[in-house]
Write a protein that holds these residues in place. Sequence first.
Motif, PDB file in Angstrom:
ATOM      1  N   ARG A   1       0.826  -1.211   0.000  1.00 15.50           N
ATOM      2  CA  ARG A   1       0.000   0.000   0.000  1.00 15.50           C
ATOM      3  C   ARG A   1       0.861   1.261   0.000  1.00 15.50           C
ATOM      4  N   ALA A   2       1.935   1.246   0.772  1.00 15.62           N
ATOM      5  CA  ALA A   2       2.818   2.414   0.832  1.00 15.62           C
ATOM      6  C   ALA A   2       3.481   2.660  -0.515  1.00 15.62           C
TER       7      ALA A   2
ATOM      8  N   ALA B   1       2.358   1.722  -3.466  1.00 13.72           N
ATOM      9  CA  ALA B   1       1.323   2.159  -4.402  1.00 13.72           C
ATOM     10  C   ALA B   1       0.983   3.635  -4.179  1.00 13.72           C
ATOM     11  N   ALA B   2       0.916   4.064  -2.932  1.00 13.18           N
ATOM     12  CA  ALA B   2       0.630   5.472  -2.638  1.00 13.18           C
ATOM     13  C   ALA B   2       1.764   6.362  -3.124  1.00 13.18           C
ATOM     14  N   PHE B   3       2.998   5.941  -2.926  1.00 19.91           N
ATOM     15  CA  PHE B   3       4.146   6.713  -3.393  1.00 19.91           C
ATOM     16  C   PHE B   3       4.133   6.837  -4.910  1.00 19.91           C
ATOM     17  N   ARG B   4       3.925   5.723  -5.587  1.00 23.11           N
ATOM     18  CA  ARG B   4       3.916   5.755  -7.056  1.00 23.11           C
ATOM     19  C   ARG B   4       2.779   6.613  -7.584  1.00 23.11           C
ATOM     20  N   SER B   5       1.629   6.543  -6.947  1.00 23.99           N
ATOM     21  CA  SER B   5       0.492   7.362  -7.371  1.00 23.99           C
ATOM     22  C   SER B   5       0.792   8.843  -7.195  1.00 23.99           C
ATOM     23  N   ALA B   6       1.345   9.203  -6.053  1.00 28.33           N
ATOM     24  CA  ALA B   6       1.665  10.607  -5.795  1.00 28.33           C
ATOM     25  C   ALA B   6       2.747  11.103  -6.754  1.00 28.33           C
TER      26      ALA B   6
ATOM     27  N   THR C   1       1.308  11.712 -10.323  1.00 26.33           N
ATOM     28  CA  THR C   1       0.351  12.812 -10.487  1.00 26.33           C
ATOM     29  C   THR C   1       0.952  14.171 -10.155  1.00 26.33           C
TER      30      THR C   1
END
Length: 52
Positions: free
Chosen positions: A25-26, A28-33, A36
């Motif tokens: 989850r961490a 995935a959140a880093f890659r998403s941020a 974008t």
Amino acid sequence: MAAALARLLAQAIRADQLDAEAQRRALAAFRSARSTAPKPPPPTRPYDDWRG
């Protein structure tokens, strides 16, 4: 407050087992941020700057 934070950090450092789902989850959140966020233009080196 500082003692509680120090205790939490000490527990995190001493963790014997990593939570694979939390890591996923961490990441995935880093890659998403990162994907974008607006990207700044690359720096121009003086000898590459054709504008003079």
